[in-house]
Scaffold this motif. Sequence first.
Motif, mmCIF file in Angstrom:
data_model
loop_
_atom_site.group_PDB
_atom_site.id
_atom_site.type_symbol
_atom_site.label_atom_id
_atom_site.label_comp_id
_atom_site.label_asym_id
_atom_site.label_seq_id
_atom_site.Cartn_x
_atom_site.Cartn_y
_atom_site.Cartn_z
ATOM 1 N N GLU A 110 7.168 2.895 1.189
ATOM 2 C CA GLU A 110 7.732 4.053 1.352
ATOM 3 C C GLU A 110 8.664 4.210 2.740
ATOM 4 O O GLU A 110 9.443 4.859 2.870
ATOM 5 C CB GLU A 110 6.767 5.247 1.429
ATOM 6 C CG GLU A 110 5.803 5.284 0.121
ATOM 7 C CD GLU A 110 4.656 6.009 0.406
ATOM 8 O OE1 GLU A 110 4.597 7.090 0.567
ATOM 9 O OE2 GLU A 110 3.561 5.328 0.304
ATOM 10 N N GLU A 111 8.148 3.405 3.478
ATOM 11 C CA GLU A 111 8.783 3.193 4.786
ATOM 12 C C GLU A 111 10.323 2.740 4.743
ATOM 13 O O GLU A 111 11.011 2.808 5.676
ATOM 14 C CB GLU A 111 8.081 2.441 5.837
ATOM 15 C CG GLU A 111 6.700 3.142 6.312
ATOM 16 C CD GLU A 111 5.746 2.364 7.385
ATOM 17 O OE1 GLU A 111 6.161 1.281 7.509
ATOM 18 O OE2 GLU A 111 5.044 3.176 8.043
ATOM 19 N N ARG A 118 0.826 -1.245 0.054
ATOM 20 C CA ARG A 118 0.053 -0.019 0.075
ATOM 21 C C ARG A 118 0.880 1.421 -0.073
ATOM 22 O O ARG A 118 2.088 1.092 0.582
ATOM 23 C CB ARG A 118 -0.875 0.041 1.369
ATOM 24 C CG ARG A 118 -1.941 -0.938 1.350
ATOM 25 C CD ARG A 118 -2.744 -1.086 2.684
ATOM 26 N NE ARG A 118 -3.164 0.349 3.094
ATOM 27 C CZ ARG A 118 -3.599 0.619 4.206
ATOM 28 N NH1 ARG A 118 -3.743 -0.255 5.372
ATOM 29 N NH2 ARG A 118 -4.238 1.981 4.315
ATOM 30 N N LYS A 119 0.446 2.236 -0.579
ATOM 31 C CA LYS A 119 0.951 3.809 -0.493
ATOM 32 C C LYS A 119 0.400 4.095 0.825
ATOM 33 O O LYS A 119 -0.871 3.908 1.352
ATOM 34 C CB LYS A 119 0.612 4.546 -1.414
ATOM 35 C CG LYS A 119 1.046 4.265 -2.713
ATOM 36 C CD LYS A 119 0.721 5.151 -3.836
ATOM 37 C CE LYS A 119 1.346 4.618 -5.168
ATOM 38 N NZ LYS A 119 1.030 5.747 -6.299
ATOM 39 N N ILE A 120 1.113 5.054 1.494
ATOM 40 C CA ILE A 120 0.606 5.735 2.925
ATOM 41 C C ILE A 120 -0.246 6.878 2.299
ATOM 42 O O ILE A 120 0.008 7.737 1.569
ATOM 43 C CB ILE A 120 1.959 6.169 3.646
ATOM 44 C CG1 ILE A 120 2.840 5.238 4.093
ATOM 45 C CG2 ILE A 120 1.544 7.194 4.886
ATOM 46 C CD1 ILE A 120 4.076 5.717 4.869
ATOM 47 N N PHE A 172 4.282 -0.833 3.595
ATOM 48 C CA PHE A 172 4.154 0.360 2.934
ATOM 49 C C PHE A 172 5.618 0.597 2.515
ATOM 50 O O PHE A 172 6.759 0.986 3.189
ATOM 51 C CB PHE A 172 3.769 1.215 3.971
ATOM 52 C CG PHE A 172 2.661 1.173 4.678
ATOM 53 C CD1 PHE A 172 1.391 1.649 4.000
ATOM 54 C CD2 PHE A 172 2.356 0.412 5.674
ATOM 55 C CE1 PHE A 172 0.298 1.535 4.359
ATOM 56 C CE2 PHE A 172 1.027 0.113 5.765
ATOM 57 C CZ PHE A 172 -0.080 0.799 5.621
ATOM 58 N N ASP A 208 0.038 -5.845 5.733
ATOM 59 C CA ASP A 208 0.125 -4.630 5.110
ATOM 60 C C ASP A 208 1.458 -4.351 4.958
ATOM 61 O O ASP A 208 2.386 -4.537 5.830
ATOM 62 C CB ASP A 208 -0.751 -3.426 5.731
ATOM 63 C CG ASP A 208 -2.128 -3.574 5.113
ATOM 64 O OD1 ASP A 208 -2.374 -4.344 4.480
ATOM 65 O OD2 ASP A 208 -2.732 -2.647 5.878
ATOM 66 N N PRO A 231 0.298 5.868 13.530
ATOM 67 C CA PRO A 231 -0.324 6.025 12.109
ATOM 68 C C PRO A 231 -1.839 6.374 12.200
ATOM 69 O O PRO A 231 -2.423 6.160 13.149
ATOM 70 C CB PRO A 231 -0.047 4.824 11.417
ATOM 71 C CG PRO A 231 0.963 3.961 12.167
ATOM 72 C CD PRO A 231 0.844 4.562 13.881
ATOM 73 N N VAL A 267 -3.703 -0.161 9.882
ATOM 74 C CA VAL A 267 -2.539 -1.255 9.199
ATOM 75 C C VAL A 267 -2.988 -2.681 9.408
ATOM 76 O O VAL A 267 -3.449 -3.088 10.601
ATOM 77 C CB VAL A 267 -1.383 -0.748 10.129
ATOM 78 C CG1 VAL A 267 -0.230 -1.871 9.314
ATOM 79 C CG2 VAL A 267 -0.985 0.583 9.725
ATOM 80 N N TYR A 273 -3.624 6.109 9.919
ATOM 81 C CA TYR A 273 -4.562 5.231 9.027
ATOM 82 C C TYR A 273 -4.482 3.544 9.501
ATOM 83 O O TYR A 273 -3.445 3.356 10.372
ATOM 84 C CB TYR A 273 -3.588 5.191 7.519
ATOM 85 C CG TYR A 273 -2.057 5.122 7.699
ATOM 86 C CD1 TYR A 273 -1.550 3.591 7.641
ATOM 87 C CD2 TYR A 273 -1.453 6.226 7.727
ATOM 88 C CE1 TYR A 273 -0.097 3.605 7.925
ATOM 89 C CE2 TYR A 273 -0.099 6.047 7.905
ATOM 90 C CZ TYR A 273 0.601 4.779 7.773
ATOM 91 O OH TYR A 273 1.980 4.684 8.025
#
Length: 588
Positions: free
Chosen positions: A528-529, A500-502, A526, A524, A516, A520, A518
Amino acid sequence: MNLSRTIAKKILKGFNKHFRIFTEITSGAQARFESADWKADRLASRHRIEFYDSRVKETVNYLKENYDTRPETFDQDCWKKVKGHFILLLQNHQQPELAETFFNSVFCRIFPIEFYTNLNIFLRSSVATEYIDSEVPTYEAYYPANTSFFRAIKLILNHSPLSIPFENCHRDCRHMAKSICKYMKNDNRNADLNFQFQVINALFYRNKAAYIVGKAINGHNEYPFAIPLLNNEKGGIYTDALLIGEDSVSRLFSFSYAYFMVEHPVPSAIVSFLQRLMPQRKKEALYSSIGLHKQGKTDFYRGFLHHLDYSDDDLILAPGIPGMVMSVFTLASYPYVFKLIRDYFAPPKEISRQQVEEKYQLVKRHDRVGRMADTLEFSEVLLPLNRFTEDLLKDLESTCKSSIQVVENHKGVKQLKIKHMYIERRMQPLNMALEEAERKGQFDEIERLILSFGDAIKELCAANIFPGDLLYKNFGVTRLRRVVFYDYDEIVYLTDCNFRKIPAPRNSQELMAAEPWYSVGPNDVFPEEFARFLLGNDYIKAAFMKYHADLLDANFWIQKQENIKNGIFEDVFPYPQKYRLQREVSDQ
């Protein structure tokens, strides 16, 4: 019939059944390659690994049902005779060393460790395997002086039993001839009187390739080579590369790749030929590389016991950051590490011992694509207690107490009995390699390591593997400076992940929140992390963003998942792109 002879014949019958099934699966590799049935190829590789234990279990069950195999009534004289009869039955056998290992497996499944002596099992082999007769020669020799250089190469390419034609055999022969001449010219060699090619009389199948393996002999020099043949999936095959030299060929037989399928009635002859090509590869590694991993395990253990007898350095905690799941130790003079599962795992690890063992089994059965280290799994191992350092013993007693026990052998010597452990090739942890390169100002080395690190992740993705924990400490660097993953407790199938995208924060409160903003889910991920824990160093960040910025994008991972779900098996080559030969556009 004599009881001991009857038991010996039954054990050998169990082995012969195993090897027959093993050979049937292996022989099917040609048809799977010709039909480009890559899914069936992966399934066959997995099944072939599992069949050995099934045959051992069958034999053990038969012996337990028909004879008194209780440890408390162990008949030393009877089993000594069983071994003696078994040796006699192997006199004209073509796989005697494999049969001995099968005998050991059966015996060790029935009786406890105190009976594991050379009187009862084959701690040392009883047979010589150097000159076993076979209707199938180990190799064929080709002499350019008798045929012409070009003709000899054509004979080598057409020696294979494949029924599908080359898409352009003349082009491939031309490429081969040009590459060989260039290599020998660089070595300042002309053709000597004994110039010849020796080619193993079997193809080596793995993944999407079939390899011709052999060596060129010129004067006193020998040049190992391998020729990968690929299926164009249009009814033809082509040579994709020419790999020359020990390092190039040795890479194909690395412990980080899946096992080859090689059909030959005398495996020891194949291993012997391969060892002459690659002197740095030990016999146990070569047996494992052709799918005979139990024999590899046997030869490893024999070699390790011999090494212990002729060394005096201590077993120590392995260098690097200690793992949360495994206690890892090593012997400085021996290039392996020994891994024991800890009794408990500190948070945030949420995994059981059984799950860890299942992860290691997954890796054993799966295509490792050159990026996951193979493991040897051992149970009931005795090691001399006086070879363990105080720090190592303290660590094992505090974190792995259920897996160890101090015992005395028949001579009164104290030993540490290890109930279960994994053994892997020792590598330099990637985090330590990066730190060393920066300390020495070797910034080109940092770039090479990060390039290989990202390639490893991408190639694992192609095999439907997500490492889970991407920290550099979970990857190692091989002798050939190749980055390999070796920490499997968080490994999962890529298709089981939800990338997933954040989501963007909706307000300043969400942006500044400690947790977060959002939801999780358990699966999941992410991407980007990844940057947060991988790119803290400027030199590493520059190299990573240069080659692998796409790993930070969820879309990259989602596309890989779609490829796998749609049955698209990506090409992962065990050799650099620069070695690949050119094909005309019209042929592709």
